[in-house]
Design an enzyme around this catalytic site. Structure first.
Site, PDB file in Angstrom:
ATOM      1  N   GLU A 292       2.193  64.186 -47.453  1.00 18.92           N
ATOM      2  CA  GLU A 292       2.895  63.092 -46.764  1.00 18.92           C
ATOM      3  C   GLU A 292       3.691  62.254 -47.779  1.00 18.92           C
ATOM      4  OE1 GLU A 292       1.396  59.346 -44.532  1.00 18.92           O
ATOM      5  OE2 GLU A 292       1.231  60.932 -43.048  1.00 18.92           O
TER       6      GLU A 292
ATOM      7  N   ASP B 108      -0.645  56.878 -49.016  1.00 12.89           N
ATOM      8  CA  ASP B 108      -0.324  55.630 -49.713  1.00 12.89           C
ATOM      9  C   ASP B 108      -1.501  54.674 -49.869  1.00 12.89           C
ATOM     10  OD1 ASP B 108      -0.738  54.844 -47.111  1.00 12.89           O
ATOM     11  OD2 ASP B 108       1.391  54.623 -46.647  1.00 12.89           O
TER      12      ASP B 108
ATOM     13  N   HIS C 118      -4.340  46.381 -37.820  1.00 11.35           N
ATOM     14  CA  HIS C 118      -5.250  46.266 -38.968  1.00 11.35           C
ATOM     15  C   HIS C 118      -4.580  45.975 -40.299  1.00 11.35           C
ATOM     16  CE1 HIS C 118      -3.891  50.390 -39.740  1.00 11.35           C
ATOM     17  NE2 HIS C 118      -4.256  50.170 -40.985  1.00 11.35           N
TER      18      HIS C 118
ATOM     19  N   GLU D 111       0.894  49.494 -49.542  1.00  8.51           N
ATOM     20  CA  GLU D 111       1.157  50.923 -49.379  1.00  8.51           C
ATOM     21  C   GLU D 111       2.533  51.354 -49.885  1.00  8.51           C
ATOM     22  OE1 GLU D 111      -0.125  48.954 -47.029  1.00  8.51           O
ATOM     23  OE2 GLU D 111      -2.139  49.763 -46.701  1.00  8.51           O
TER      24      GLU D 111
ATOM     25  N   HIS E  98     -10.766  47.733 -35.929  1.00  9.15           N
ATOM     26  CA  HIS E  98     -11.023  48.167 -37.312  1.00  9.15           C
ATOM     27  C   HIS E  98     -12.229  47.378 -37.857  1.00  9.15           C
ATOM     28  CE1 HIS E  98     -10.289  48.597 -41.650  1.00  9.15           C
ATOM     29  NE2 HIS E  98      -9.321  49.460 -41.425  1.00  9.15           N
TER      30      HIS E  98
ATOM     31  N   ARG F  71      -2.992  44.650 -43.670  1.00  7.25           N
ATOM     32  CA  ARG F  71      -3.197  43.430 -44.473  1.00  7.25           C
ATOM     33  C   ARG F  71      -2.120  42.395 -44.215  1.00  7.25           C
ATOM     34  NH1 ARG F  71      -6.088  46.668 -47.655  1.00  7.25           N
ATOM     35  NH2 ARG F  71      -7.639  45.721 -49.020  1.00  7.25           N
TER      36      ARG F  71
HETATM   37  C1  UD1 Z   1      -6.800  51.008 -45.852  1.00  5.99           C
HETATM   38  C2  UD1 Z   1      -5.449  51.424 -46.454  1.00  5.99           C
HETATM   39  C3  UD1 Z   1      -4.375  51.413 -45.384  1.00  5.99           C
HETATM   40  C4  UD1 Z   1      -4.779  52.210 -44.179  1.00  5.99           C
HETATM   41  C5  UD1 Z   1      -6.146  51.771 -43.687  1.00  5.99           C
HETATM   42  C6  UD1 Z   1      -6.580  52.706 -42.590  1.00  5.99           C
HETATM   43  C7  UD1 Z   1      -5.216  50.667 -48.761  1.00  5.99           C
HETATM   44  C8  UD1 Z   1      -4.683  49.634 -49.651  1.00  5.99           C
HETATM   45  N1  UD1 Z   1      -5.043  50.475 -47.451  1.00  5.99           N
HETATM   46  O1  UD1 Z   1      -6.665  49.669 -45.448  1.00  5.99           O
HETATM   47  O2  UD1 Z   1      -3.181  51.955 -45.911  1.00  5.99           O
HETATM   48  O3  UD1 Z   1      -3.833  51.988 -43.169  1.00  5.99           O
HETATM   49  O4  UD1 Z   1      -7.091  51.849 -44.758  1.00  5.99           O
HETATM   50  O5  UD1 Z   1      -7.540  52.148 -41.772  1.00  5.99           O
HETATM   51  O6  UD1 Z   1      -5.761  51.635 -49.223  1.00  5.99           O
HETATM   52  N2  UD1 Z   1     -14.524  48.268 -43.807  1.00  5.99           N
HETATM   53  C9  UD1 Z   1     -15.801  48.503 -43.364  1.00  5.99           C
HETATM   54  N3  UD1 Z   1     -16.127  49.761 -42.973  1.00  5.99           N
HETATM   55  C10 UD1 Z   1     -15.250  50.801 -42.988  1.00  5.99           C
HETATM   56  C11 UD1 Z   1     -13.947  50.533 -43.436  1.00  5.99           C
HETATM   57  C12 UD1 Z   1     -13.603  49.269 -43.846  1.00  5.99           C
HETATM   58  O7  UD1 Z   1     -16.625  47.610 -43.324  1.00  5.99           O
HETATM   59  O8  UD1 Z   1     -15.612  51.898 -42.615  1.00  5.99           O
HETATM   60  C13 UD1 Z   1     -14.163  46.894 -44.219  1.00  5.99           C
HETATM   61  C14 UD1 Z   1     -14.618  46.515 -45.632  1.00  5.99           C
HETATM   62  O9  UD1 Z   1     -15.122  45.200 -45.587  1.00  5.99           O
HETATM   63  C15 UD1 Z   1     -13.338  46.510 -46.431  1.00  5.99           C
HETATM   64  C16 UD1 Z   1     -12.286  46.174 -45.385  1.00  5.99           C
HETATM   65  O10 UD1 Z   1     -12.738  46.774 -44.197  1.00  5.99           O
HETATM   66  O11 UD1 Z   1     -13.375  45.541 -47.457  1.00  5.99           O
HETATM   67  C17 UD1 Z   1     -10.902  46.633 -45.713  1.00  5.99           C
HETATM   68  O12 UD1 Z   1     -10.904  48.020 -46.069  1.00  5.99           O
HETATM   69  P1  UD1 Z   1      -9.849  48.577 -47.151  1.00  5.99           P
HETATM   70  O13 UD1 Z   1     -10.072  50.023 -47.348  1.00  5.99           O
HETATM   71  O14 UD1 Z   1      -9.857  47.711 -48.342  1.00  5.99           O
HETATM   72  O15 UD1 Z   1      -8.451  48.350 -46.472  1.00  5.99           O
HETATM   73  P2  UD1 Z   1      -7.884  48.740 -45.054  1.00  5.99           P
HETATM   74  O16 UD1 Z   1      -7.274  47.512 -44.494  1.00  5.99           O
HETATM   75  O17 UD1 Z   1      -8.872  49.472 -44.252  1.00  5.99           O
HETATM   76  N1  UDP Z   2      -7.953  56.495 -34.984  1.00  3.81           N
HETATM   77  C1  UDP Z   2      -9.185  56.945 -34.548  1.00  3.81           C
HETATM   78  N2  UDP Z   2     -10.038  56.054 -33.932  1.00  3.81           N
HETATM   79  C2  UDP Z   2      -9.704  54.748 -33.733  1.00  3.81           C
HETATM   80  C3  UDP Z   2      -8.435  54.306 -34.190  1.00  3.81           C
HETATM   81  C4  UDP Z   2      -7.599  55.198 -34.829  1.00  3.81           C
HETATM   82  O1  UDP Z   2      -9.525  58.111 -34.691  1.00  3.81           O
HETATM   83  O2  UDP Z   2     -10.501  54.013 -33.172  1.00  3.81           O
HETATM   84  C5  UDP Z   2      -7.067  57.447 -35.701  1.00  3.81           C
HETATM   85  C6  UDP Z   2      -5.625  57.559 -35.213  1.00  3.81           C
HETATM   86  O3  UDP Z   2      -5.495  58.536 -34.210  1.00  3.81           O
HETATM   87  C7  UDP Z   2      -4.890  57.959 -36.483  1.00  3.81           C
HETATM   88  C8  UDP Z   2      -5.667  57.254 -37.564  1.00  3.81           C
HETATM   89  O4  UDP Z   2      -6.947  56.952 -37.026  1.00  3.81           O
HETATM   90  O5  UDP Z   2      -4.999  59.342 -36.699  1.00  3.81           O
HETATM   91  C9  UDP Z   2      -4.952  56.002 -37.958  1.00  3.81           C
HETATM   92  O6  UDP Z   2      -5.755  55.246 -38.771  1.00  3.81           O
HETATM   93  P1  UDP Z   2      -5.409  53.749 -39.129  1.00  3.81           P
HETATM   94  O7  UDP Z   2      -4.604  53.148 -38.032  1.00  3.81           O
HETATM   95  O8  UDP Z   2      -6.684  53.122 -39.514  1.00  3.81           O
HETATM   96  O9  UDP Z   2      -4.544  53.911 -40.460  1.00  3.81           O
HETATM   97  P2  UDP Z   2      -2.998  54.146 -40.751  1.00  3.81           P
HETATM   98  O10 UDP Z   2      -2.540  55.359 -40.020  1.00  3.81           O
HETATM   99  O11 UDP Z   2      -2.280  52.914 -40.332  1.00  3.81           O
HETATM  100  O12 UDP Z   2      -2.942  54.310 -42.217  1.00  3.81           O
END
Ligand code: UD1
Ligand code: UDP
Length: 381
Positions: free
Chosen positions: A122, A100, A209, A136, A241, A211
């Site tokens: 999924e 999602d 984490h 999502e 995160h 939003r």
């Molecule tokens: C995204 C997914 C969410 C998922 C999450 C997993 C969408 C809308 N949301 O949300 O479903 O649960 O990933 O973690 O797709 N950033 C970094 N480095 C990284 C990753 C992120 O700096 O390696 C920062 C960036 O500033 C970015 C912010 O995190 O703008 C948010 O990342 P983004 O992918 O937009 O959304 P998530 O909240 O991570």
């Molecule tokens: N995870 C990881 N390292 C971390 C935190 C989470 O490997 O420090 C793994 C966790 O086991 C799961 C996935 O990341 O498999 C979940 O990711 P996240 O919570 O970012 O996203 P979501 O599942 O909510 O989309």
């Protein structure tokens, strides 16, 4: 045997990498049946790379779209433009997306625009609340409308799809690939600094984490601080995160607290093994709600809704909402009552048996008429 099925995977975030990894391996191990290309958008950068590296996933394309504090529209437009070029070049028989995320939605839409069949891994998770989780819930509903093949992890997710008039012929119940990955990562003889530094204390592993939870963080963290102060034998570990907004909140609200460790995101081998040895998990993560039940670790879900009711029904997940008092009450009850705690530990795992990737591979071959029989589905009973 006819020609191989050409499959392109597109994903971009940490959880997608973790859950696509076993499927990539499964398809790559069948070179007579599949030609596989892996494209990442880089919606996440460091957190994606950490997973690609630890799970040894080789990519063929990397769009590298991440920007600090990126907006959803920015991710969508950049990802779509890049994915379209990849699809025009590779011309796959099947595009596979996961879950999602905005990457998954952008890829599915880009596939549809090129009339490329889309397979959704999924599929069928629902809260039916448009803004929970945001974005999502709507992402996955739209992906379902676009997709041609739906790999539903459980019977409940299949039922959700049937309610949306998706043809039952196109739905395959496979279990969740997250459980396939867990089979690979969790080891009996694992040692990690986080665990050795714990001594006799009970470890609460926390992640927050989402939003829609950013505005709830003050309340969630207050509940956790209260628990820590009242129970001297617990210690919280929080791999934060990399979203800068989450980093700022965590540092400001929890940075000075004794027995709360804020650490960097952990690689998936470390994280799964620390999970497996935790006393309790408090989280708003989706993936953790699937993994923790498989490990027999109780989870307090820091959200108002969940698209994973199987774990709640099985007794391993408790939905605590996002208010300080309710979170404190639910956690405190488990910490003081061994009976209540153990009733959650003993719950069964409803999400998979480690063979989801195999079932997805067989379902694709059936769909492409390389198998005569429809593969057997995952069934918890
Ligand atoms: C995204 C997914 C969410 C998922 C999450 C997993 C969408 C809308 N949301 O949300 O479903 O649960 O990933 O973690 O797709 N950033 C970094 N480095 C990284 C990753 C992120 O700096 O390696 C920062 C960036 O500033 C970015 C912010 O995190 O703008 C948010 O990342 P983004 O992918 O937009 O959304 P998530 O909240 O991570
Ligand atoms: N995870 C990881 N390292 C971390 C935190 C989470 O490997 O420090 C793994 C966790 O086991 C799961 C996935 O990341 O498999 C979940 O990711 P996240 O919570 O970012 O996203 P979501 O599942 O909510 O989309």
């Amino acid at each position: 045997m006819g020609k191989q099925v050409k499959v392109v995977f597109v994903f971009g975030t940490r959880p997608e990498a973790i859950k696509m990894a076993p499927l990539i391996t499964e398809l790559k191990n069948r070179p007579l049946d599949f030609e596989v290309k892996v494209a990442v958008t880089g919606q996440h950068r460091e957190m994606l790379d950490q997973m690609l590296q630890s799970l040894k996933i080789k990519t063929d394309f990397d769009l590298d779209i991440m920007d600090s504090r990126q907006s959803l529209s920015q991710i969508t437009s950049r990802a779509m433009e890049g994915i379209d070029k990849i699809l025009s070049k590779t011309k796959p028989d099947l595009l596979l997306v996961h879950g999602d995320t905005t990457t998954a939605l952008s890829a599915a839409l880009a596939g549809y625009y090129r009339k490329i069949p889309v397979g959704h891994v999924e599929a069928g998770l629902r809260t039916m609340e448009k803004y929970s989780p945001f974005p999502e819930e709507l992402n996955r509903q739209i992906i379902a409308r676009i997709s041609d093949l739906h790999f539903a992890p459980t019977n409940l997710s299949k039922e959700n799809l049937l309610r949306e008039n998706i043809s039952k012929e196109k739905i395959f119940v496979t279990g969740n690939t997250a459980i396939d990955t867990l089979r690979l990562t969790v080891k009996a003889d694992y040692v990690h600094d986080v665990l050795t530094s714990m001594g006799d204390k009970r470890l609460i592993l926390m992640t927050v984490h989402r939003r829609e939870n950013i505005e709830n963080m003050v309340r969630i963290f207050r509940a956790v601080k209260r628990l820590i102060r009242e129970h001297k034998d617990i210690q919280v570990v929080f791999p934060v995160h990399l979203n800068p907004v989450i980093q700022e909140h965590a540092e400001k609200l929890l940075g000075e607290e004794e027995r709360i460790q804020l650490i960097k995101p952990m690689n998936v081998f470390d994280f799964h093994n620390v999970c497996a040895r935790s006393y309790l998990i408090m989280t708003d993560s989706g993936g953790l709600q699937e993994e923790a039940p498989a490990l027999g670790i109780p989870v307090i879900v820091l959200r108002d809704t969940t698209e994973r009711p199987e774990g709640v029904n099985a007794g391993t997940l408790r939905l605590a909402g996002t208010h300080e008092d309710t979170i404190w009450e639910v956690a405190n009850e488990l910490i003081i009552s061994e009976e209540k705690y153990h009733s959650m530990v003993n719950a069964v795992n409803p999400y998979g048996d480690g063979k989801a990737s195999y079932r997805i591979a067989e379902s694709i071959l059936y769909q492409f008429k390389k198998r005569d029989e429809r593969p057997l589905e995952f069934d918890i009973d």
